[in-house]
Design a protein around this motif. Structure first.
Motif, PDB file in Angstrom:
ATOM      1  N   PRO A 132       0.853  -1.183   0.122  1.00 28.10           N
ATOM      2  CA  PRO A 132       0.097  -0.006   0.052  1.00 28.10           C
ATOM      3  C   PRO A 132       0.895   1.311  -0.079  1.00 28.10           C
ATOM      4  O   PRO A 132       1.803   1.378   0.806  1.00 28.10           O
ATOM      5  CB  PRO A 132      -0.897  -0.101   1.408  1.00 28.10           C
ATOM      6  CG  PRO A 132      -0.588  -1.183   2.111  1.00 28.10           C
ATOM      7  CD  PRO A 132       0.728  -1.983   1.262  1.00 28.10           C
ATOM      8  N   LEU A 133       0.761   2.210  -1.003  1.00 25.83           N
ATOM      9  CA  LEU A 133       1.437   3.392  -1.078  1.00 25.83           C
ATOM     10  C   LEU A 133       0.290   4.554  -0.831  1.00 25.83           C
ATOM     11  O   LEU A 133      -0.583   4.809  -1.581  1.00 25.83           O
ATOM     12  CB  LEU A 133       1.919   3.497  -2.552  1.00 25.83           C
ATOM     13  CG  LEU A 133       3.148   4.253  -2.908  1.00 25.83           C
ATOM     14  CD1 LEU A 133       4.057   4.035  -2.107  1.00 25.83           C
ATOM     15  CD2 LEU A 133       3.382   4.276  -4.309  1.00 25.83           C
ATOM     16  N   PHE A 134       0.689   5.548  -0.003  1.00 26.43           N
ATOM     17  CA  PHE A 134       0.107   6.662   0.263  1.00 26.43           C
ATOM     18  C   PHE A 134       0.580   7.775  -0.464  1.00 26.43           C
ATOM     19  O   PHE A 134       1.964   7.987  -0.624  1.00 26.43           O
ATOM     20  CB  PHE A 134       0.099   6.918   1.823  1.00 26.43           C
ATOM     21  CG  PHE A 134      -0.595   8.162   2.129  1.00 26.43           C
ATOM     22  CD1 PHE A 134      -1.936   8.262   2.753  1.00 26.43           C
ATOM     23  CD2 PHE A 134      -0.111   9.416   2.299  1.00 26.43           C
ATOM     24  CE1 PHE A 134      -2.545   9.077   3.124  1.00 26.43           C
ATOM     25  CE2 PHE A 134      -0.635  10.535   2.846  1.00 26.43           C
ATOM     26  CZ  PHE A 134      -1.940  10.369   3.185  1.00 26.43           C
ATOM     27  N   HIS A 135      -0.625   8.459  -1.056  1.00 29.89           N
ATOM     28  CA  HIS A 135      -0.322   9.530  -2.050  1.00 29.89           C
ATOM     29  C   HIS A 135      -1.264  10.924  -1.298  1.00 29.89           C
ATOM     30  O   HIS A 135      -2.334  10.584  -1.110  1.00 29.89           O
ATOM     31  CB  HIS A 135      -0.484   9.353  -3.375  1.00 29.89           C
ATOM     32  CG  HIS A 135      -0.165  10.306  -4.295  1.00 29.89           C
ATOM     33  ND1 HIS A 135      -1.110  11.091  -4.841  1.00 29.89           N
ATOM     34  CD2 HIS A 135       1.055  11.143  -4.548  1.00 29.89           C
ATOM     35  CE1 HIS A 135      -0.778  12.165  -5.535  1.00 29.89           C
ATOM     36  NE2 HIS A 135       0.529  12.202  -5.405  1.00 29.89           N
ATOM     37  N   ALA A 136      -0.639  12.082  -1.394  1.00 26.77           N
ATOM     38  CA  ALA A 136      -1.192  13.109  -0.895  1.00 26.77           C
ATOM     39  C   ALA A 136      -0.842  14.481  -1.746  1.00 26.77           C
ATOM     40  O   ALA A 136       0.330  14.419  -2.178  1.00 26.77           O
ATOM     41  CB  ALA A 136      -1.125  13.505   0.652  1.00 26.77           C
ATOM     42  N   GLU A 137      -1.968  15.071  -2.177  1.00 29.60           N
ATOM     43  CA  GLU A 137      -1.704  16.336  -2.946  1.00 29.60           C
ATOM     44  C   GLU A 137      -2.363  17.466  -1.979  1.00 29.60           C
ATOM     45  O   GLU A 137      -3.550  17.387  -1.686  1.00 29.60           O
ATOM     46  CB  GLU A 137      -2.221  16.303  -4.250  1.00 29.60           C
ATOM     47  CG  GLU A 137      -1.494  15.374  -5.079  1.00 29.60           C
ATOM     48  CD  GLU A 137      -2.118  15.224  -6.738  1.00 29.60           C
ATOM     49  OE1 GLU A 137      -3.030  16.202  -6.954  1.00 29.60           O
ATOM     50  OE2 GLU A 137      -1.692  14.568  -7.326  1.00 29.60           O
ATOM     51  N   ALA A 138      -1.762  18.629  -1.642  1.00 31.45           N
ATOM     52  CA  ALA A 138      -2.323  19.579  -1.122  1.00 31.45           C
ATOM     53  C   ALA A 138      -2.104  21.073  -1.585  1.00 31.45           C
ATOM     54  O   ALA A 138      -0.946  21.038  -2.091  1.00 31.45           O
ATOM     55  CB  ALA A 138      -1.815  19.493   0.593  1.00 31.45           C
ATOM     56  N   LYS A 139      -3.037  21.784  -1.319  1.00 32.84           N
ATOM     57  CA  LYS A 139      -2.763  23.280  -1.877  1.00 32.84           C
ATOM     58  C   LYS A 139      -2.448  23.968  -0.550  1.00 32.84           C
ATOM     59  O   LYS A 139      -3.476  23.882   0.404  1.00 32.84           O
ATOM     60  CB  LYS A 139      -3.772  23.815  -2.628  1.00 32.84           C
ATOM     61  CG  LYS A 139      -3.633  25.200  -3.110  1.00 32.84           C
ATOM     62  CD  LYS A 139      -4.716  25.696  -3.929  1.00 32.84           C
ATOM     63  CE  LYS A 139      -4.545  27.170  -4.289  1.00 32.84           C
ATOM     64  NZ  LYS A 139      -5.493  27.946  -5.170  1.00 32.84           N
ATOM     65  N   LEU A 140      -1.416  24.700  -0.485  1.00 33.05           N
ATOM     66  CA  LEU A 140      -1.185  25.191   0.961  1.00 33.05           C
ATOM     67  C   LEU A 140      -1.073  26.887   0.823  1.00 33.05           C
ATOM     68  O   LEU A 140      -0.784  27.191  -0.103  1.00 33.05           O
ATOM     69  CB  LEU A 140       0.151  24.855   1.584  1.00 33.05           C
ATOM     70  CG  LEU A 140       0.421  23.516   1.660  1.00 33.05           C
ATOM     71  CD1 LEU A 140       1.831  22.959   1.960  1.00 33.05           C
ATOM     72  CD2 LEU A 140      -0.610  22.689   2.485  1.00 33.05           C
ATOM     73  N   ALA A 141      -1.540  27.448   1.812  1.00 33.93           N
ATOM     74  CA  ALA A 141      -1.439  28.999   1.984  1.00 33.93           C
ATOM     75  C   ALA A 141      -0.548  29.175   2.974  1.00 33.93           C
ATOM     76  O   ALA A 141      -0.731  29.065   4.132  1.00 33.93           O
ATOM     77  CB  ALA A 141      -2.921  29.683   2.509  1.00 33.93           C
ATOM     78  N   VAL A 142       0.858  29.597   2.475  1.00 33.24           N
ATOM     79  CA  VAL A 142       2.156  29.913   3.210  1.00 33.24           C
ATOM     80  C   VAL A 142       1.977  31.210   3.462  1.00 33.24           C
ATOM     81  O   VAL A 142       2.211  32.089   2.657  1.00 33.24           O
ATOM     82  CB  VAL A 142       3.380  29.242   2.418  1.00 33.24           C
ATOM     83  CG1 VAL A 142       4.526  29.638   3.349  1.00 33.24           C
ATOM     84  CG2 VAL A 142       3.342  27.668   2.218  1.00 33.24           C
TER      85      VAL A 142
END
Length: 172
Positions: A132-142
């Motif tokens: 099992p491979l975990f993948h995340a994509e996030a849009k961040l406000a830095v």
């Protein structure tokens, strides 16, 4: 015009979005933006609508009545958008799945006052090993005051501990 933010969840079925859209349209509302998805047999979404002030109460009552059809709707008045005092950054993360990845990454982001504006995750079999491979994509406000080098360094230290690959890139 008044603006509402709706959260909707129901057992997935054909015609679900149409029922919501018809309810909004019947009261003179306008569907402005949305994010919706099917997951584990459920359909969920968040959307922003505008409605004439004189039809606001009727629309709210009509949306709440959708509960009788198994469509749960949570309503909130639309807040004001803060002035742009941040830079948009995209985060991609891939690694072997294990409990706590999201908690650990978001803890660091929170400590640095980075806001998560959107987050998409999934777990799928790795191409060669089928692990099992975990993948995340996030849009961040830095925050503008936070150096990207500092953010990168903090996340890389954590990525090494979590054994994940992490990439940050500008969202221009």
């Amino acid at each position: 015009m008044n603006h509402l933010v709706l959260t909707v969840i129901a057992e997935d079925q054909p015609g679900l979005v149409e029922k919501i859209a018809s309810c909004i349209s019947t009261h003179g509302g306008n569907w402005l933006e949305s994010r919706m998805s099917r997951m584990a047999g459920q359909f969920a979404g968040i959307l922003k609508v505008s409605v004439p002030a004189d039809a606001h109460a009727e629309l709210v009552a009509s949306l709440q009545a959708l509960n009788e059809q198994g469509i749960r709707v949570l309503l909130a008045e639309s807040g004001s958008e803060p002035e742009r005092s941040f830079k948009p950054i995209l985060l991609d993360l891939v690694g072997n799945d294990r409990p706590g990845i999201v908690r650990d990454i978001t803890r660091v982001l929170s400590e640095l006052s980075v806001n998560v504006e959107s987050l998409d995750t999934d777990v799928a079999p790795a191409p060669m090993s089928n692990e099992p491979l975990f993948h995340a994509e996030a849009k961040l406000a830095v925050p503008l005051s936070l150096s990207l080098d500092v953010l990168q360094a903090r996340l890389e230290t954590l990525a090494d501990d979590l054994m994940v690959e992490l990439v940050l890139r500008g969202d221009e």
